[in-house]
Design an enzyme around this catalytic site. Structure first.
Site, PDB file in Angstrom:
ATOM      1  N   PHE A 202      49.120  40.763  33.710  1.00 33.26           N
ATOM      2  CA  PHE A 202      48.004  40.618  34.650  1.00 33.26           C
ATOM      3  C   PHE A 202      46.716  40.599  33.839  1.00 33.26           C
ATOM      4  CE2 PHE A 202      44.660  41.628  37.538  1.00 33.26           C
ATOM      5  CZ  PHE A 202      45.036  41.059  38.747  1.00 33.26           C
TER       6      PHE A 202
ATOM      7  N   ASP B  52      44.129  42.750  25.786  1.00 36.09           N
ATOM      8  CA  ASP B  52      43.426  43.031  27.037  1.00 36.09           C
ATOM      9  C   ASP B  52      43.552  44.528  27.339  1.00 36.09           C
ATOM     10  OD1 ASP B  52      42.694  43.439  29.669  1.00 36.09           O
ATOM     11  OD2 ASP B  52      43.760  41.696  30.451  1.00 36.09           O
TER      12      ASP B  52
ATOM     13  N   LYS C 247      36.871  48.332  33.835  1.00 32.89           N
ATOM     14  CA  LYS C 247      37.315  49.557  34.505  1.00 32.89           C
ATOM     15  C   LYS C 247      36.609  50.828  34.017  1.00 32.89           C
ATOM     16  CE  LYS C 247      41.747  47.811  36.119  1.00 32.89           C
ATOM     17  NZ  LYS C 247      41.918  47.918  37.550  1.00 32.89           N
TER      18      LYS C 247
ATOM     19  N   THR D 244      24.337  34.587  34.809  1.00 35.92           N
ATOM     20  CA  THR D 244      23.029  35.137  35.158  1.00 35.92           C
ATOM     21  C   THR D 244      22.852  36.555  34.623  1.00 35.92           C
ATOM     22  OG1 THR D 244      23.044  33.857  37.189  1.00 35.92           O
ATOM     23  CG2 THR D 244      21.453  35.677  37.070  1.00 35.92           C
TER      24      THR D 244
HETATM   25  C1  LIG Z   1      44.930  44.405  32.204  1.00 34.55           C
HETATM   26  C2  LIG Z   1      43.973  43.849  33.206  1.00 34.55           C
HETATM   27  N1  LIG Z   1      43.232  42.783  32.888  1.00 34.55           N
HETATM   28  C3  LIG Z   1      42.338  42.252  33.746  1.00 34.55           C
HETATM   29  C4  LIG Z   1      42.173  42.791  35.009  1.00 34.55           C
HETATM   30  C5  LIG Z   1      41.186  42.192  35.950  1.00 34.55           C
HETATM   31  O1  LIG Z   1      40.114  43.038  36.117  1.00 34.55           O
HETATM   32  P1  LIG Z   1      39.140  42.895  37.383  1.00 34.55           P
HETATM   33  O2  LIG Z   1      39.941  43.305  38.564  1.00 34.55           O
HETATM   34  O3  LIG Z   1      38.009  43.796  37.059  1.00 34.55           O
HETATM   35  O4  LIG Z   1      38.733  41.469  37.453  1.00 34.55           O
HETATM   36  C6  LIG Z   1      42.929  43.900  35.385  1.00 34.55           C
HETATM   37  C7  LIG Z   1      42.773  44.487  36.716  1.00 34.55           C
HETATM   38  O5  LIG Z   1      43.504  45.301  37.179  1.00 34.55           O
HETATM   39  C8  LIG Z   1      43.861  44.440  34.466  1.00 34.55           C
HETATM   40  O6  LIG Z   1      44.613  45.499  34.775  1.00 34.55           O
END
Ligand SMILES: Cc1ncc(COP(=O)(O)O)c(C=O)c1O
Length: 532
Positions: A250, A359, A390, A414
């Protein structure tokens, strides 16, 4: 103080009705060897309603001076079910304006404190989900409340700048300070954004920019044909490059990030996407110590597939410019891979001269016991890009200077982040250091993990596969339905947890989660498993 006022109602005793004050103490200590429980003798004590409590604390200046309500000693559940009546009423209202089906309950953020979340019906729950892993210090931490109790900082809050064009005078010093304190080793540039998806989306563009620059050579310029063709989304200006990601991952929901997200079809269906390679992510057997050979073979199988896909996509004229990976696949079910897997993945990225993006949106900020989860992997060199959001309050990424675009306006929007969030982040980092919260995470995580492993032994037909680092832990249930039931039951017992993947329960408490909180979670989970 708050704890002494708390009301505790056993759902089975009250039969769903709000009754008078019954206190059930944690009963972990009275589990019989058979795993059966004996209900603790209810003890009565004086209770003040939440409103009275608020009035008292207001009168004593709590709110005015931004100190925080003390944490209760344990959860308090007032309503027969959650969401309670007030939440249901608000949900009905919200649903007239937007789809609100996913709303679990409405929160009274003013009354929530520390590790405890208070809903609008006065239920006070121990929160081990923390707004999908995004609250680092619990609710209403006094140090954070006081950030905006100051004229200069309030002005930063209301005068939100277009940072790319008109940053405030203190912006370079603030970024320098953040970089010094938390930047992954070797990554000396920081690009700020708004959220996790937005961080990944823009970091992917940095990867493509760096790839094409290498291809053109440092002195190479854009051709006329490139400049024309990119305007209609065609090569060579919009080249057929790709990013390799993993099944179960994700990385967000914007179109580029979504092309690398593969955890649930509902996130993706009906949206056009890109033909980019997707490799298998290791799917380990637990306990790890008993399955070393199989898990090693799993690593090798997945890594071989990564290489195969890189070769295949190169032949297909859609070369892979980078690999995008979570250090722990979080939404996808808390899927872990070994340090050796990540070391080899990095080796492959170097072999093919492509980027490695880690990530850390969900894992970053200390919840694994290290500030960045990938630090557990002992990589020979840093990854090229680390994305975050987060717990760090704003989105963005750290990268090496080679990943800085040479031309302006290629990575831009922006706001480009939010200085008010940087003020919070600075103080969060101070508190993490001063209160030694990474050590705390390791200690409370150990208690929670040990307890979960014990529960696996007591209820092997219900739970398995305890895993994780620090307090970033998860456990699997026999079926998805059982997982959902347990989460709902836990809430009735005052513990707010979340699910992930098909049948996992994930723990994502704040960094201020302590051993005593872990014991409450274990006690309530044991009750639920016993009753299941
Ligand atoms: C590992 C990871 N990357 C990216 C995201 C996306 O973040 P956002 O919901 O702030 O767009 C999440 C969201 O849960 C995540 O767990």
């Amino acid at each position: 103080m708050f704890g002494a006022m708390a009301r505790h109602i056993h759902p089975s005793i009250t039969n769903g009705k709000q009754s008078n004050i019954v206190n059930l103490r944690p009963i972990m200590s009275i589990v019989k060897p058979t795993g059966k429980h004996t209900a603790a003798a209810p003890s009565m004590h004086v209770a003040l309603g939440l409103n009275t409590f608020r009035a008292v604390t207001r009168a004593s200046g709590y709110v005015k001076y931004f100190t925080t309500l003390p944490e209760p000693q344990e959860p308090t559940i007032n309503t027969a079910s959650i969401p309670g009546p007030k939440s249901l009423e608000l949900k009905k209202k919200l649903n007239t304006m937007q789809l609100a089906d996913m709303v679990n309950f409405f929160v009274d953020y003013e009354s929530s404190t520390g590790n405890y979340l208070c809903d609008v019906d006065g239920n006070v729950m121990l929160d081990v989900y923390m707004q999908i892993s995004s609250i680092p210090l619990g609710y209403n931490h006094p140090r954070l409340l006081n950030i905006f109790n100051n004229d200069t900082n309030v002005k930063a809050l209301i005068n939100r700048p277009a940072l790319g064009f008109f940053p405030g005078k203190d912006w370079p010093v603030r970024l320098e300070n953040i970089l010094k304190q938390i930047a992954p080793k070797g990554l000396n540039n920081m690009t700020t954004m708004m959220c996790g998806s937005c961080a990944n989306e823009n970091a992917y563009k940095n990867i493509f920019i760096a790839y094409m620059r290498k291809k053109r050579g440092e002195e190479g310029n854009f051709t006329d044909e490139e400049m024309k063709s990119c305007m209609v989304n065609m090569p060579p200006g919009a080249p057929n490059l790709s990013l390799l990601s993993f099944h179960g991952s994700f990385h967000g929901r914007t179109m580029g990030a979504l092309a690398t997200t593969h955890s649930k079809y509902i996130h993706k269906i009906d949206f056009p996407s890109l033909d980019w390679p997707v490799a298998a992510f290791p799917n380990y057997k637990y306990p790890l110590e008993e399955n070393e050979r199989d898990n090693k073979a799993e690593d090798e199988k997945c890594l071989a597939q990564v290489e195969e896909l890189i070769e295949t996509y190169s032949k297909k004229d859609r070369p892979v410019a980078g690999i995008v990976v979570e250090p722990i696949q979080s939404e996808g079910g808390d899927n872990h891979a070994s340090p050796e897997f990540f070391q080899q993945l990095q080796y492959i990225s170097k072999k093919y001269d492509i980027s490695l993006l880690i990530d850390e949106v969900q894992t970053g900020g200390g919840c694994t016991g290290k500030f960045w989860c990938y630090e557990h992997f002992n990589l020979p060199s840093p990854p090229e890009i680390v994305t975050f959001s987060k717990k760090l309050q704003l989105g963005g990424y750290f990268h090496t200077s080679e990943y800085r675009p040479r031309e302006t306006l290629r990575i831009f929007n922006t706001w480009m982040g939010d200085p008010a969030k940087i003020l919070l982040l600075e103080e969060i980092i101070n508190v993490i250091k001063e209160d030694q919260l990474l050590d705390q995470v390791q200690q409370s995580g150990k208690v929670l993990k040990t307890g979960l492993l014990q529960l696996e032994k007591e209820y092997p037909h219900l739970v398995n596969s305890t895993r994780g680092r620090g307090t970033f832990l998860a456990i699997d249930f026999e079926t998805p339905e059982l997982r959902d039931t347990v989460i709902a039951q836990l809430r009735k017992w005052g513990v707010h947890a979340g699910g992930c993947g098909k049948q996992s329960l994930r723990f994502r408490p704040a960094l201020t989660f302590r051993e005593k909180h872990a014991n409450i979670v274990l006690d309530r989970l044991r009750r639920v498993l016993y009753e299941t």
